[in-house]
Design a protein around this motif. Structure first.
Motif, mmCIF file in Angstrom:
data_model
loop_
_atom_site.group_PDB
_atom_site.id
_atom_site.type_symbol
_atom_site.label_atom_id
_atom_site.label_comp_id
_atom_site.label_asym_id
_atom_site.label_seq_id
_atom_site.Cartn_x
_atom_site.Cartn_y
_atom_site.Cartn_z
ATOM 1 N N HIS A 52 0.861 -1.182 0.000
ATOM 2 C CA HIS A 52 0.000 0.000 0.000
ATOM 3 C C HIS A 52 0.904 1.240 0.000
ATOM 4 C CE1 HIS A 52 -3.322 2.569 1.556
ATOM 5 N NE2 HIS A 52 -2.374 3.125 2.284
ATOM 6 N N VAL A 53 0.640 2.181 -0.916
ATOM 7 C CA VAL A 53 1.391 3.452 -0.894
ATOM 8 C C VAL A 53 0.511 4.545 -0.294
ATOM 9 C CG1 VAL A 53 2.542 5.212 -2.310
ATOM 10 C CG2 VAL A 53 2.828 2.785 -2.853
ATOM 11 N N ASP A 54 -0.667 4.761 -0.878
ATOM 12 C CA ASP A 54 -1.659 5.669 -0.293
ATOM 13 C C ASP A 54 -3.039 5.206 -0.755
ATOM 14 O OD1 ASP A 54 -2.208 6.740 -2.847
ATOM 15 O OD2 ASP A 54 -0.748 8.356 -2.587
ATOM 16 N N ASN A 55 -4.084 6.006 -0.526
ATOM 17 C CA ASN A 55 -5.443 5.539 -0.840
ATOM 18 C C ASN A 55 -5.654 5.225 -2.321
ATOM 19 O OD1 ASN A 55 -6.247 5.613 1.756
ATOM 20 N ND2 ASN A 55 -7.217 7.627 1.646
ATOM 21 N N ASP A 56 -4.863 5.833 -3.196
ATOM 22 C CA ASP A 56 -5.043 5.631 -4.630
ATOM 23 C C ASP A 56 -4.007 4.698 -5.257
ATOM 24 O OD1 ASP A 56 -7.201 7.340 -4.747
ATOM 25 O OD2 ASP A 56 -5.940 9.114 -5.103
ATOM 26 N N ILE A 82 -3.303 -9.776 -10.026
ATOM 27 C CA ILE A 82 -3.253 -8.726 -8.989
ATOM 28 C C ILE A 82 -3.907 -7.436 -9.489
ATOM 29 C CG2 ILE A 82 -1.304 -9.710 -7.704
ATOM 30 C CD1 ILE A 82 0.518 -7.643 -9.053
ATOM 31 N N SER A 83 -3.892 -7.204 -10.794
ATOM 32 C CA SER A 83 -4.567 -6.008 -11.330
ATOM 33 C C SER A 83 -6.063 -6.104 -11.040
ATOM 34 C CB SER A 83 -4.335 -5.875 -12.832
ATOM 35 O OG SER A 83 -2.963 -5.764 -13.104
ATOM 36 N N LYS A 84 -6.632 -7.289 -11.232
ATOM 37 C CA LYS A 84 -8.061 -7.491 -10.921
ATOM 38 C C LYS A 84 -8.300 -7.428 -9.419
ATOM 39 C CE LYS A 84 -9.850 -10.133 -14.786
ATOM 40 N NZ LYS A 84 -8.601 -10.722 -15.343
ATOM 41 N N PHE A 85 -7.401 -8.038 -8.662
ATOM 42 C CA PHE A 85 -7.556 -8.098 -7.204
ATOM 43 C C PHE A 85 -7.666 -6.687 -6.612
ATOM 44 C CE2 PHE A 85 -5.939 -8.309 -2.871
ATOM 45 C CZ PHE A 85 -6.550 -9.446 -2.359
ATOM 46 N N TYR A 86 -6.889 -5.747 -7.176
ATOM 47 C CA TYR A 86 -6.837 -4.393 -6.596
ATOM 48 C C TYR A 86 -7.695 -3.373 -7.332
ATOM 49 C CZ TYR A 86 -2.934 -5.975 -3.734
ATOM 50 O OH TYR A 86 -2.163 -6.645 -2.823
ATOM 51 N N GLU A 87 -8.439 -3.772 -8.381
ATOM 52 C CA GLU A 87 -9.076 -2.759 -9.239
ATOM 53 C C GLU A 87 -10.117 -1.915 -8.509
ATOM 54 O OE1 GLU A 87 -10.765 -4.637 -12.686
ATOM 55 O OE2 GLU A 87 -12.237 -5.725 -11.506
ATOM 56 N N LYS A 91 -6.416 3.142 -7.629
ATOM 57 C CA LYS A 91 -6.534 3.630 -9.022
ATOM 58 C C LYS A 91 -5.330 3.204 -9.851
ATOM 59 C CE LYS A 91 -9.188 7.817 -8.104
ATOM 60 N NZ LYS A 91 -8.948 9.115 -7.489
ATOM 61 N N THR A 92 -4.165 3.151 -9.208
ATOM 62 C CA THR A 92 -2.918 2.991 -9.953
ATOM 63 C C THR A 92 -2.000 1.987 -9.264
ATOM 64 O OG1 THR A 92 -3.048 5.333 -10.556
ATOM 65 C CG2 THR A 92 -0.911 4.290 -10.832
ATOM 66 N N LEU A 147 -5.641 0.945 -12.904
ATOM 67 C CA LEU A 147 -6.375 -0.263 -12.510
ATOM 68 C C LEU A 147 -7.869 -0.140 -12.764
ATOM 69 C CD1 LEU A 147 -4.546 -1.037 -9.149
ATOM 70 C CD2 LEU A 147 -4.169 -2.097 -11.371
ATOM 71 N N LYS A 148 -8.346 1.078 -12.986
ATOM 72 C CA LYS A 148 -9.811 1.281 -13.148
ATOM 73 C C LYS A 148 -10.231 1.047 -14.586
ATOM 74 C CE LYS A 148 -10.399 2.940 -8.911
ATOM 75 N NZ LYS A 148 -11.107 2.286 -7.891
#
Ligand SMILES: CC(C)(COP(=O)(O)OP(=O)(O)OC[C@H]1O[C@@H](n2cnc3c(N)ncnc32)[C@H](O)[C@@H]1OP(=O)(O)O)[C@@H](O)C(=O)NCCC(=O)NCCS
Length: 148
Positions: A52-56, A82-87, A91-92, A147-148
């Motif tokens: 985790h870096v920040d909310n986005d 992982i792209s799907k897992f975090y979508e 956001k990025t 990711l969106k």
């Protein structure tokens, strides 16, 4: 083929993690707080760690496939998972790499584009000079993927 999230005893994958990041104390900086995923196709083929870096923003800190299974699509499948897992969470996704043509080519194939660079990251943070494909690693090149 299955991808499992690993929450305990992450160091059991140290052999793979060292392929993606050759200095163990650098891995220790992100392993505990990071999410780890392992890809199995009959047996273990690949792992990655995301923080985790920040909310986005999240950051892929390590991805590695066993050498004998390179170029068989496992790395790309793990990134897709992982792209799907975090979508719906970020956001990025960012990833940092040395200026190594094969790594840049891999990440581009996985949908990443150039973001920014951190000057002298490898020479400032690692205790030895690092070379990949005959080129000394100096700056960290960051790539990003929506990711969106
Ligand atoms: C980087 C790594 C994770 C890629 O995993 P992989 O399973 O071999 O890659 P894939 O088979 O999913 O490759 C997908 C596409 O990326 C590109 N690619 C992958 N490896 C490449 C290479 N060595 N040179 C050029 N392009 C490459 C290709 O376009 C490939 O598609 P293709 O084989 O159909 O041409 C893997 O090589 C690895 O574990 N390397 C050692 C650890 C490491 O360097 N980690 C990342 C460092 S930042």
């Amino acid at each position: 083929m299955t991808v499992k999230q690993i929450t305990q005893n992450k160091k059991q994958f140290l052999d793979l993690l060292l392929l993606g990041d050759e200095q163990e104390n650098m891995i220790d900086h992100y392993l505990e707080q990071g999410d780890m995923f392992a890809l199995y196709d009959e047996d273990l083929k690949a792992v990655c760690v995301v923080v985790h870096v920040d909310n986005d923003i999240c950051e892929l800190k390590n991805i590695a496939v066993y050498q004998q299974f390179h170029r068989q699509g496992y790395g790309k499948k793990l990134i897709s998972h992982i792209s799907k897992f975090y979508e719906n969470k970020y956001k990025t996704m960012l990833v940092g790499t040395g200026e190594t043509p094969s790594a840049l080519s891999f990440y581009r194939q996985c949908g990443f584009e150039l973001s920014h660079r951190i000057k002298n990251f490898f020479t400032d943070n690692y205790n030895h000079l690092m070379f990949e494909e005959g080129v000394q690693l100096v700056d960290m090149i960051y790539l990003k993927k929506d990711l969106k």
